[in-house]
Motif scaffolding. Structure first.
Motif, mmCIF file in Angstrom:
data_model
loop_
_atom_site.group_PDB
_atom_site.id
_atom_site.type_symbol
_atom_site.label_atom_id
_atom_site.label_comp_id
_atom_site.label_asym_id
_atom_site.label_seq_id
_atom_site.Cartn_x
_atom_site.Cartn_y
_atom_site.Cartn_z
ATOM 1 N N VAL A 12 0.844 -1.072 0.003
ATOM 2 C CA VAL A 12 -0.037 -0.059 -0.014
ATOM 3 C C VAL A 12 1.009 1.480 0.021
ATOM 4 O O VAL A 12 1.846 1.168 0.724
ATOM 5 C CB VAL A 12 -0.806 -0.086 1.224
ATOM 6 C CG1 VAL A 12 -1.553 1.576 1.481
ATOM 7 C CG2 VAL A 12 -1.877 -1.076 1.239
ATOM 8 N N GLY A 188 -7.899 7.021 -4.333
ATOM 9 C CA GLY A 188 -7.217 7.762 -3.722
ATOM 10 C C GLY A 188 -6.677 7.152 -2.363
ATOM 11 O O GLY A 188 -7.827 6.467 -1.755
ATOM 12 N N LEU A 189 -5.777 7.365 -1.682
ATOM 13 C CA LEU A 189 -5.272 7.051 -0.258
ATOM 14 C C LEU A 189 -5.603 8.385 0.412
ATOM 15 O O LEU A 189 -5.290 9.453 0.015
ATOM 16 C CB LEU A 189 -3.770 6.828 -0.317
ATOM 17 C CG LEU A 189 -3.556 5.444 -0.756
ATOM 18 C CD1 LEU A 189 -1.920 5.191 -0.511
ATOM 19 C CD2 LEU A 189 -4.392 4.279 0.018
ATOM 20 N N ILE A 190 -6.085 7.990 2.000
ATOM 21 C CA ILE A 190 -6.373 8.957 2.865
ATOM 22 C C ILE A 190 -5.364 8.748 3.967
ATOM 23 O O ILE A 190 -5.382 7.733 4.575
ATOM 24 C CB ILE A 190 -7.653 9.165 3.303
ATOM 25 C CG1 ILE A 190 -8.534 9.243 1.764
ATOM 26 C CG2 ILE A 190 -7.886 10.327 4.195
ATOM 27 C CD1 ILE A 190 -9.779 8.437 2.038
ATOM 28 N N LYS A 191 -4.589 9.733 4.232
ATOM 29 C CA LYS A 191 -3.419 9.509 5.235
ATOM 30 C C LYS A 191 -4.065 9.973 6.552
ATOM 31 O O LYS A 191 -4.652 10.941 6.625
ATOM 32 C CB LYS A 191 -2.082 10.218 4.940
ATOM 33 C CG LYS A 191 -1.749 10.033 3.527
ATOM 34 C CD LYS A 191 -0.803 8.728 3.656
ATOM 35 C CE LYS A 191 -0.144 8.545 2.145
ATOM 36 N NZ LYS A 191 0.479 9.576 1.532
ATOM 37 N N PRO A 192 -3.719 9.492 7.804
ATOM 38 C CA PRO A 192 -4.165 9.830 8.961
ATOM 39 C C PRO A 192 -3.633 11.190 9.290
ATOM 40 O O PRO A 192 -2.611 11.628 8.849
ATOM 41 C CB PRO A 192 -3.552 8.826 9.983
ATOM 42 C CG PRO A 192 -2.522 8.193 9.198
ATOM 43 C CD PRO A 192 -2.790 8.129 7.873
ATOM 44 N N LYS A 246 -9.183 8.897 16.790
ATOM 45 C CA LYS A 246 -8.395 7.665 15.943
ATOM 46 C C LYS A 246 -6.802 7.488 16.101
ATOM 47 O O LYS A 246 -6.482 6.498 16.119
ATOM 48 C CB LYS A 246 -8.847 7.831 14.726
ATOM 49 C CG LYS A 246 -8.267 6.739 13.637
ATOM 50 C CD LYS A 246 -9.170 5.822 13.384
ATOM 51 C CE LYS A 246 -8.799 4.747 12.444
ATOM 52 N NZ LYS A 246 -9.548 3.373 12.641
ATOM 53 N N LYS A 252 -4.953 -3.836 14.813
ATOM 54 C CA LYS A 252 -5.135 -3.988 13.170
ATOM 55 C C LYS A 252 -5.461 -2.826 12.331
ATOM 56 O O LYS A 252 -4.509 -2.504 11.384
ATOM 57 C CB LYS A 252 -6.316 -4.888 13.054
ATOM 58 C CG LYS A 252 -6.360 -5.488 11.498
ATOM 59 C CD LYS A 252 -7.390 -6.746 11.814
ATOM 60 C CE LYS A 252 -7.389 -7.059 10.155
ATOM 61 N NZ LYS A 252 -8.044 -8.463 10.081
ATOM 62 N N SER A 253 -6.358 -1.740 12.741
ATOM 63 C CA SER A 253 -6.479 -0.809 11.781
ATOM 64 C C SER A 253 -6.143 0.502 12.476
ATOM 65 O O SER A 253 -6.172 1.648 12.041
ATOM 66 C CB SER A 253 -7.990 -0.545 11.347
ATOM 67 O OG SER A 253 -8.822 -0.731 12.537
ATOM 68 N N GLY A 254 -5.543 0.206 13.638
ATOM 69 C CA GLY A 254 -4.809 1.326 14.433
ATOM 70 C C GLY A 254 -3.245 1.415 14.166
ATOM 71 O O GLY A 254 -2.600 1.128 13.145
ATOM 72 N N LEU A 255 -2.553 1.872 15.376
ATOM 73 C CA LEU A 255 -1.049 1.961 15.309
ATOM 74 C C LEU A 255 -0.776 0.474 15.902
ATOM 75 O O LEU A 255 -1.067 -0.082 16.849
ATOM 76 C CB LEU A 255 -0.650 3.140 15.796
ATOM 77 C CG LEU A 255 -1.154 4.550 15.165
ATOM 78 C CD1 LEU A 255 -1.196 5.597 16.219
ATOM 79 C CD2 LEU A 255 -0.057 4.563 14.101
ATOM 80 N N LYS A 256 0.678 0.316 15.758
ATOM 81 C CA LYS A 256 1.415 -0.544 16.372
ATOM 82 C C LYS A 256 2.308 0.138 17.421
ATOM 83 O O LYS A 256 2.855 1.006 16.964
ATOM 84 C CB LYS A 256 2.405 -1.407 15.293
ATOM 85 C CG LYS A 256 1.808 -2.345 14.424
ATOM 86 C CD LYS A 256 2.503 -3.263 13.791
ATOM 87 C CE LYS A 256 1.754 -4.392 13.206
ATOM 88 N NZ LYS A 256 0.651 -3.996 12.071
ATOM 89 N N TYR B 163 -6.732 0.335 6.146
ATOM 90 C CA TYR B 163 -5.549 -0.402 6.069
ATOM 91 C C TYR B 163 -4.916 -0.198 7.576
ATOM 92 O O TYR B 163 -5.443 0.568 8.360
ATOM 93 C CB TYR B 163 -4.602 0.130 5.104
ATOM 94 C CG TYR B 163 -4.938 -0.073 3.703
ATOM 95 C CD1 TYR B 163 -5.684 -1.301 3.169
ATOM 96 C CD2 TYR B 163 -5.025 0.868 2.652
ATOM 97 C CE1 TYR B 163 -5.899 -1.555 1.915
ATOM 98 C CE2 TYR B 163 -5.443 0.735 1.383
ATOM 99 C CZ TYR B 163 -5.963 -0.439 1.203
ATOM 100 O OH TYR B 163 -6.255 -0.747 -0.146
ATOM 101 N N MET B 168 -6.509 5.068 4.832
ATOM 102 C CA MET B 168 -7.537 4.579 4.348
ATOM 103 C C MET B 168 -7.540 4.563 2.742
ATOM 104 O O MET B 168 -6.739 5.650 2.305
ATOM 105 C CB MET B 168 -8.911 5.250 4.697
ATOM 106 C CG MET B 168 -9.104 5.122 6.164
ATOM 107 S SD MET B 168 -10.603 5.568 6.814
ATOM 108 C CE MET B 168 -10.237 7.011 6.783
#
Lengths: 318, 256
Positions: A12, A188-192, A246, A252-256, B163, B168
């Motif tokens: 990704v 498109g991608l959406i970054k946090p 967020k 999983k869909s958050g941060l490590k 993701y 996203m």
């Protein structure tokens, strides 16, 4: 019989995801010499060059694969499996993998075992261990046929074993027809957005879950975090409820995160959360459900009530 | 937009799960079921789309001990139809459920299928993915935002997929699709018990008998087990004060 393994690479935003290296490491262990291939759908030679743990990169190149697209990538993976005829396909039980695994199972008529955390090959048969029911139960499944697909939960295997400086052979696989005529288009991608706090940079985290019951109880946990010199993070339901932003979500869909100290308040320890924090150095879990899976993974645990314990802790630390 | 939401009822994870004598499945006598939480989000998102754009919401469920309650609750929240499908074994795999739901879709005029992104018993993969492959329409999982847009005379959906790391992707979907909902735009609404009771008096659930479902997953569970107790955490007992003392000591030692 031989073990020819195909790992499905995930990328990704121009980066190979860690799950790919996890699967390559495990695939290398299970495959025969010369029997490990990796499917690269879209992406270019720079990505292929990172996949040297495999013997071959089976690369499908097409404009409709440039960014992950569930529809086109599923079709392309079908074509790769058709050509490679592996005995085992390894895919992540991830956002990307969940769009590909079943599609490949149907398209290529292969059995599928999902939620796997371990895989062995016994007498030529693949046996996968799945983590089910929120981590409370494990199931060992034997794939009855000579070939199958296993989707693996992220964090099951080390990533180091899948990295290599080697240069794999790149084999071009012809893109299937019809990739341009699809009904799903990548936009498109959406970054946090950056948050007030970067939880990945803190050595002490107090993680809050459903057991906190309501938003009014969040300040109680913030006081504890402050007393510990850390910050508050959370599991998914807290963010879905909009009790915390967020940017505080672990999993999983958050941060490590990989803090020194991770204090968990009212989190059951479902696989989706564990994925984000299992490498914490010291895990202390507080949960009134004595059967919560978190007690398997934590170093210390207690079933004491949060609302009795947290004030007592804060008082002692201030 | 007419939306169908096939829901899964799954064993209540707050209760202790036991393994059967064969050691190959859960002990299903007396097992209590509840709606899969992601399916609850799928219902909420469907209702939100209906409220914004019109159309209908139809909820489907296989018969389990809590199915009537789950379906009446969906009606109380605003669903238009609720259909209970009988005759599918409790231990049936996800792909069998998918097949039965697809059969039920035969008689329903729909534009969109929303499912929960996953369920705790998806040993053979997720329901939405299976349904999409069987229906031969696209599937997107881990969806947390759905917007209906119209342009060029046809309706399209703008869908956001999550993701790892908070990234996203957005996709445009034209035509039918199956979306695996991770989270609705707001937390699932609450249906007051009095309202559910009233609906139970006024409305009746539709019922469909499943065709014979002969599905083989091509896999065999040779062993199912719960993690051994005693592994993992060292449990701290005593009063809240005593436990707090222990935890503070542990943390101080770690901090050095």
């Amino acid at each position: 019989m031989s073990s020819n393994i195909l790992v499905v690479a995930e990328h990704v935003n121009g980066t190979i995801d860690d799950i790919t290296f996890e699967l390559l490491g495990k695939g290398r262990e299970l495959a025969d010499d010369g029997g490990l291939a990796v499917a690269l759908l879209g992406g270019g030679s720079d990505l292929a060059g990172q996949l040297g743990k495999a013997d071959r990169v089976l690369h499908v190149d097409h404009p409709a694969l440039a960014d992950f697209n569930p529809q086109t990538c599923a079709a392309a993976l079908g074509a790769v499996i058709e050509q490679a005829r592996p005995t085992l396909v390894l895919v992540g039980n991830t956002s990307v993998g969940m769009d590909l695994a079943v599609a490949a199972a149907v398209q290529n008529k292969l059995p599928l075992v999902a939620y796997a955390t371990d895989i062995v090959i016994e007498n030529g048969k693949t046996v996968a261990t799945s983590q089910l029911y929120g981590g409370k139960v494990y199931a060992e499944s034997v794939i009855d046929k000579d070939a199958g697909i296993v989707s693996v939960l992220a964090g099951s295997f080390p990533t180091d074993a899948g990295r290599s400086d080697g240069t794999p052979e790149v084999v071009a696989v012809t893109a299937p027809d019809g990739l341009d005529g699809g009904t799903v288009t990548f936009k498109g991608l959406i970054k946090p957005e950056g948050g007030d706090v970067d939880i990945t940079q803190h050595e002490v985290l107090v993680a809050v879950g459903r057991g906190i019951q309501n938003k009014d109880n969040i300040p109680l946990t913030e006081e504890l975090a402050t007393a510990l010199g850390g910050v508050v993070c959370s599991s998914r339901p807290i963010v879905d409820n909009k009790w915390l932003p967020k940017t505080r979500q672990v999993g999983k869909s958050g941060l490590k995160v990989k803090p020194k100290i991770y204090v968990m308040l009212g989190i059951s320890g479902a696989p989706e959360h564990m994925e984000g924090m299992k490498d914490a150095e010291l895990i202390i879990a507080v949960n009134t459900d004595e059967t919560a899976p978190i007690f398997e993974h934590a170093h210390y645990g207690t079933t004491e009530d949060i609302f009795d314990l947290v004030p007592a802790l804060t008082e002692r630390l201030q | 937009m007419n939306i169908v939401v096939p829901i899964k009822l799954v064993p209540d994870l707050t209760e202790e799960l036991e393994i059967n004598d064969d050691g190959t499945d859960l002990e299903r006598d007396f097992l209590s079921y509840r709606i899969n939480e992601f399916c609850d989000h799928a219902i909420e998102e469907a209702l939100q789309l209906k409220e914004a754009h019109g159309g209908t919401v139809t909820v489907l469920a296989l018969e389990r001990d809590e199915t009537d309650k789950a379906l009446y609750t969906a009606l109380a929240k605003g669903a238009d139809r609720a259909i209970k499908i009988t005759g599918v074994d409790e231990a049936a795999p996800t792909q069998a459920a998918a097949k039965v739901f697809c059969q039920a879709l035969d008689g329903i005029d729909y534009d969109l299928v929303l499912t929960g992104v996953q369920a705790a018993d998806d040993r053979d993969g997720q329901l939405g993915a299976w349904m999409s492959s069987m229906l031969d329409i696209p599937h997107i999982s881990v969806v947390s935002s759905i917007e209906a847009t119209s342009g060029g005379g046809s309706d399209k959906l703008l869908v956001r997929k999550e993701y790892a790391g908070g990234v996203m992707a957005s996709f445009e979907v034209s035509g039918k699709g199956v979306l695996g909902v991770q989270a609705a735009r707001q937390m699932p609404r609450y249906a007051p018990v009095s309202r559910v009771r009233q609906i139970m008096k006024e409305a009746e659930l539709e019922e469909i008998e499943a065709d014979d479902v002969d599905v083989s997953t091509g896999t065999t569970v040779r062993r199912m087990f719960t993690p051994e107790k005693g592994e993992g955490a060292e449990m701290l007992d005593g009063s809240a004060e005593e436990i707090a003392d222990r935890i503070v000591a542990i943390i101080k030692e770690k901090k050095g």
